[in-house]
Design a protein around this motif. Structure first.
Motif, PDB file in Angstrom:
ATOM      1  N   PRO A 187       0.709  -1.215   0.073  1.00 56.72           N
ATOM      2  CA  PRO A 187       0.217  -0.033  -0.133  1.00 56.72           C
ATOM      3  C   PRO A 187       0.832   1.361   0.198  1.00 56.72           C
ATOM      4  CG  PRO A 187      -0.879  -1.559   1.387  1.00 56.72           C
ATOM      5  CD  PRO A 187       0.377  -2.060   1.061  1.00 56.72           C
ATOM      6  N   SER A 346       2.224  -4.959  10.361  1.00 55.35           N
ATOM      7  CA  SER A 346       1.290  -4.473   9.192  1.00 55.35           C
ATOM      8  C   SER A 346      -0.012  -5.643   9.060  1.00 55.35           C
ATOM      9  CB  SER A 346       2.198  -4.554   8.080  1.00 55.35           C
ATOM     10  OG  SER A 346       2.582  -6.013   7.671  1.00 55.35           O
ATOM     11  N   ALA A 366      -3.741   2.947   6.318  1.00 53.64           N
ATOM     12  CA  ALA A 366      -3.834   2.391   4.874  1.00 53.64           C
ATOM     13  C   ALA A 366      -3.286   3.671   4.082  1.00 53.64           C
ATOM     14  CB  ALA A 366      -5.087   2.122   4.298  1.00 53.64           C
ATOM     15  N   GLY A 374       1.051   3.436   4.950  1.00 47.51           N
ATOM     16  CA  GLY A 374       0.739   2.263   4.328  1.00 47.51           C
ATOM     17  C   GLY A 374       0.772   1.040   4.898  1.00 47.51           C
ATOM     18  N   VAL A 376      -1.393  -0.705   6.388  1.00 50.12           N
ATOM     19  CA  VAL A 376      -2.638  -1.782   6.125  1.00 50.12           C
ATOM     20  C   VAL A 376      -3.051  -1.797   4.784  1.00 50.12           C
ATOM     21  CG1 VAL A 376      -4.850  -2.086   7.064  1.00 50.12           C
ATOM     22  CG2 VAL A 376      -3.393  -1.273   8.562  1.00 50.12           C
ATOM     23  N   MET A 377      -3.239  -2.965   4.321  1.00 52.80           N
ATOM     24  CA  MET A 377      -3.726  -3.004   2.925  1.00 52.80           C
ATOM     25  C   MET A 377      -5.274  -3.392   3.109  1.00 52.80           C
ATOM     26  SD  MET A 377      -2.925  -5.784  -0.014  1.00 52.80           S
ATOM     27  CE  MET A 377      -3.698  -6.067  -1.579  1.00 52.80           C
ATOM     28  N   LEU A 378      -6.248  -2.619   2.376  1.00 50.25           N
ATOM     29  CA  LEU A 378      -7.638  -2.834   2.618  1.00 50.25           C
ATOM     30  C   LEU A 378      -8.256  -3.119   1.251  1.00 50.25           C
ATOM     31  CD1 LEU A 378      -8.414   0.039   5.023  1.00 50.25           C
ATOM     32  CD2 LEU A 378      -8.233  -2.154   5.624  1.00 50.25           C
TER      33      LEU A 378
END
Length: 422
Positions: A187, A346, A366, A374, A376-378
């Motif tokens: 991210p 993460s 994110a 970045g 967190v990837m959502l």
């Protein structure tokens, strides 16, 4: 919570309380081609006063078949398929119709698409108690089944069949991408390259300078936060079809990760040996050794989260966390706390507790602001979302009904233990 388009869960049978369970071991994937059809035998009736229909009646809730037209031709030849209108699928109208016996002694309920056919809401006692005793099978698209009381269905003698087998490969592929993201901070890398240009329509010098700075900062600093997955411990919470496919894709033969897992039922030695998987007899002991934990187990029967403040304390400090299961399994406030404290370094989340809303603290994490951009990837409940998955949803739902009403074993039942108790 609104129904998601897809449901990334291993086909499995829940057990009481909040303990996850997945199939043991994952069954071989059956052929879903029209040539694999079961012989259909008309449903036998035990009530002498009711004349059986020429063909068993199947209620079709949701959109028409889109992909498996040959199988549907076979299906509709064997059964009298009654597709409910959108009005008839609304809860109030459905309750009235069931009370009035509008469709007589129908034998099955068929829902081939997860994104449609849910107008009536949750299949709970209010609906299930109105089903005639003739109903023997409820076959639905999707792998998750927390929208239907499978225990009550089983006690009424109705086999509930999910279609998680059809989604397993797509979900496992998506999980691989999320694991890599958790190790490589994708991210941050993607956002720093694109966000400045998307956020402003201006091409002035200040905007260009800000964009270059974000790019150069990520290029320089992401390296210190990124790691190769090889040699790291991948902890799989749940080891059904999806968990085992993730293990095969990320294990010794590909990415070289060390596979560890926790499941309420230990898998056979042959399965463990083939996947190089080590079993841990408690969730806490698994999390203590994990470098990246992937949640891939069905939602708990009591609706309680599995990942809580207490559970997060058991994680090895700095562990990465991936959820391709259910948002309801995670206390998202507690996860945000763990990310802020560094207990979790993460995360990558495809599912969320209050879909389509995403927890605001996780959204901020994110982004590109703060000392740890970045993290967190959502994504939008996309893990199972491929054309191939939906083709499989259709086919497997029909094959389950054809098998059960043909006097054969269901392919992907989830509530047989409740049926046996009944």
């Amino acid at each position: 919570m609104a129904e998601p388009t897809n449901t990334p869960y291993p086909p499995s049978t829940p057990v009481p309380a909040s303990t996850p369970r997945s199939s043991s071991p994952a069954p071989p994937i059956p052929s879903l081609s029209p040539e694999a059809a079961a012989t259909v035998i008309p449903l036998r009736r035990t009530c002498a006063t009711t004349a059986p229909p020429a063909r068993p009646i199947v209620l079709h809730i949701g959109d028409p078949i889109k992909y498996n037209l040959d199988t549907y031709a076979e299906f509709s030849k064997a059964f009298e398929v009654v597709r409910l209108t959108s009005h008839e699928r609304e809860r109030g109208a459905l309750i009235r119709a069931l009370k009035e016996g509008q469709w007589g002694d129908f034998s099955a309920i068929f829902r081939p698409f997860w994104g449609t056919g849910g107008e009536m809401g949750r299949w709970d006692a209010e609906l299930i108690d109105l089903l005639p005793d003739s109903v023997r099978v409820f076959a639905s698209a999707g792998a998750g089944f927390d929208w239907a009381d499978t225990k009550l269905l089983g006690e009424k003698g109705i086999i509930y069949c999910n279609s998680g087998l059809a989604a397993a490969e797509a979900v496992a592929d998506f999980a691989v991408a999320m694991v890599i993201s958790a190790f490589r901070h994708l991210p941050w890398c993607i956002g720093a390259a694109t966000f400045p240009y998307l956020a402003t329509a201006s091409s002035d010098a200040d905007a260009e300078a800000a964009a270059r700075k974000l790019f150069q900062t990520c290029h320089a600093q992401a390296t210190a936060a990124s790691h190769n997955p090889r040699g790291r411990v991948l902890a799989l919470i749940g080891f059904g079809n999806i968990g085992q496919q993730i293990a095969a894709k990320l294990g010794h033969s590909a990415f070289g990760m060390k596979i560890a897992y926790y499941d309420v039922i230990r898998k056979p030695p042959a399965v463990e040996a083939e996947l190089g998987a080590t079993f841990y007899d408690s969730l806490e002991s698994l999390l203590a050794v994990s470098d990246c934990a992937v949640l891939c187990t069905p939602a708990s029967t009591d609706g309680k989260p599995l990942i809580t403040t207490e559970t997060l304390r058991a994680f090895k400090p700095g562990t990465r966390f991936v959820n391709v299961a259910r948002g309801s399994l995670v206390d998202e406030e507690a996860l945000a706390d763990a990310l802020e404290s560094g207990q979790i370094s993460s995360a990558a989340l495809d599912v969320h507790a209050d879909e389509p809303r995403i927890h605001p603290r996780l959204v901020r994490m994110a982004g590109l602001e703060g000392p740890n951009p970045g993290r967190v990837m959502l994504t939008c409940h996309n893990a199972g979302g491929t054309v191939e998955t939906h083709i499989g949803f259709e086919e497997l739902s029909m094959r389950n009904i054809m098998a059960v009403l043909g006097g054969k074993d269901a392919i992907t039942p989830v509530n047989l233990h409740h049926l046996r108790k009944a």
